[in-house]
Design an enzyme around this catalytic site. Structure first.
Site, PDB file in Angstrom:
ATOM      1  N   HIS A  99      -0.908   1.318   5.185  1.00  0.00           N
ATOM      2  CA  HIS A  99       0.395   1.095   6.225  1.00  0.00           C
ATOM      3  C   HIS A  99       0.375   0.289   6.775  1.00  0.00           C
ATOM      4  CE1 HIS A  99      -0.130   5.861   5.335  1.00  0.00           C
ATOM      5  NE2 HIS A  99       0.208   6.492   6.256  1.00  0.00           N
ATOM      6  N   HIS A 137      -8.528   5.841   9.273  1.00  0.00           N
ATOM      7  CA  HIS A 137      -8.803   4.597   8.912  1.00  0.00           C
ATOM      8  C   HIS A 137     -10.137   3.819   9.457  1.00  0.00           C
ATOM      9  CE1 HIS A 137      -6.422   2.850   4.882  1.00  0.00           C
ATOM     10  NE2 HIS A 137      -5.690   3.354   5.610  1.00  0.00           N
ATOM     11  N   ASP A 152     -10.171  -1.894   8.659  1.00  0.00           N
ATOM     12  CA  ASP A 152      -9.315  -2.311   7.795  1.00  0.00           C
ATOM     13  C   ASP A 152      -7.964  -2.286   8.547  1.00  0.00           C
ATOM     14  OD1 ASP A 152     -11.244  -0.770   6.038  1.00  0.00           O
ATOM     15  OD2 ASP A 152     -10.186   1.841   6.478  1.00  0.00           O
TER      16      ASP A 152
END
Length: 326
Positions: free
Chosen positions: A181, A222, A226
């Protein structure tokens, strides 16, 4: 009023048709790279699906972001997806605005060619990292006790290749470092920062990227690492890839169409080569006019300023100046 609306609608339709014609010519030339970028999106999804088979749930790792940000809960996980969807759709619509608006700073085909190059390079690095080490997923459906935490062995190749879209994408596990994302978000924000024209929207876009980062961590989709790795990796990838790609022409310079054929490119190069000579010729002619000379090089006669005198006075002056006996 109805006539005015109909006239404006006709202008808009002509504008869309003209822009579509231009973009299609570019698409016919650049379709190979665009298709490769789109195909790699499927390869990236296939890799994320594959690592889900290797994922093993376990205790959630200690994370500074989890300690600092309160947990949103499973029922509010849609917040981060809503922000991401708004960023994605906003960028998509903006990338096609040259079809409608007069302010055309770029060609849509060439813009998406660059965007896909950024995405592919970042996703390639992402595949390497999440296959190197599988971390226990912090998301709710990836924790111990969840049926979705580990996928059963596939019954056939088709089950793997179909990647169970979109459920397989939304409920994946194991593809953690680094956040997909954030790859899309940062690529879109950086692209608009370079080719966008509204400074306020640029600042707002970076603010949305920060909010997106915090929501991803707060919704436990996450680990903080990350998101952090995505921030510096994607920015470095975009910097170096963009540096090695040919720069797009700025459409505000008045160029109507990029050269899409070898003949057009040759004509454009010849025009650029003869441009200094043509400019010098124009300057010489302009200089002659300012000094009172005729433009014709064969006419060497000097134009005499009359300073407000009549033609008869000039004739008398010339006759007085002539030698006697003529």
């Amino acid at each position: 009023m109805a006539i005015y609306i109909a006239r404006e609608a006709t202008k808009l339709w002509r504008k869309v048709c003209a822009e579509t014609s231009v973009e299609l010519q570019l698409l016919f030339e650049k379709w190979h790279l665009l298709l490769a970028g789109i195909v790699f999106q499927y390869i990236h999804g296939l890799a994320a699906r594959g690592v889900h088979y290797l994922h093993r749930p376990g205790p959630i790792l200690q994370d500074m972001g989890f300690m600092a940000l309160p947990e949103l809960g499973q029922d509010k996980g849609y917040l981060s997806e809503t922000v991401f969807t708004s960023i994605f759709l906003s960028f998509l619509l903006w990338s096609f605005h040259p079809f409608v608006y007069h302010s055309k700073r770029f060609y849509t085909v060439l813009l998406w060619r660059r965007v896909l190059a950024f995405l592919v390079a970042s996703q390639f690095l992402r595949i390497i990292t999440f296959y190197s080490t599988q971390l226990p997923g912090p998301n709710y459906h990836c924790r111990e006790g969840s049926k979705l935490a580990t996928l059963p062995p596939p019954k056939n190749v088709r089950e793997v290749l179909l990647i169970n879209f979109p459920r397989g994408v939304l409920f994946g596990c194991g593809d953690l470092i680094f956040s997909s994302h954030m790859i899309f978000t940062l690529v879109f924000v950086r692209t608009y920062h370079k080719y966008g024209s509204k400074r306020l929207i640029k600042l707002f876009a970076w603010l949305m990227a920060i909010i997106q980062s915090l929501l991803i961590i707060a919704s436990r989709k996450h680990y903080t690492v990350d998101v952090v790795v995505a921030w510096y990796t994607v920015n470095l990838v975009v910097f170096f890839v963009d540096k090695n790609l040919p720069e797009m022409l700025d459409r505000t310079s008045g160029l109507a169409l990029l050269p899409v054929s070898a003949k057009d490119k040759s004509d454009r190069m010849k025009e650029e080569l003869h441009k200094p000579e043509k400019d010098n010729k124009i300057k010489d002619e302009h200089h002659k006019l300012l000094n009172g000379n005729t433009v014709d090089s064969t006419d060497r006669r000097q134009w005499m300023p009359m300073n407000g005198k009549h033609g008869e006075d000039m004739n008398h002056t010339l006759s007085d100046a002539a030698p006697n006996g003529t």
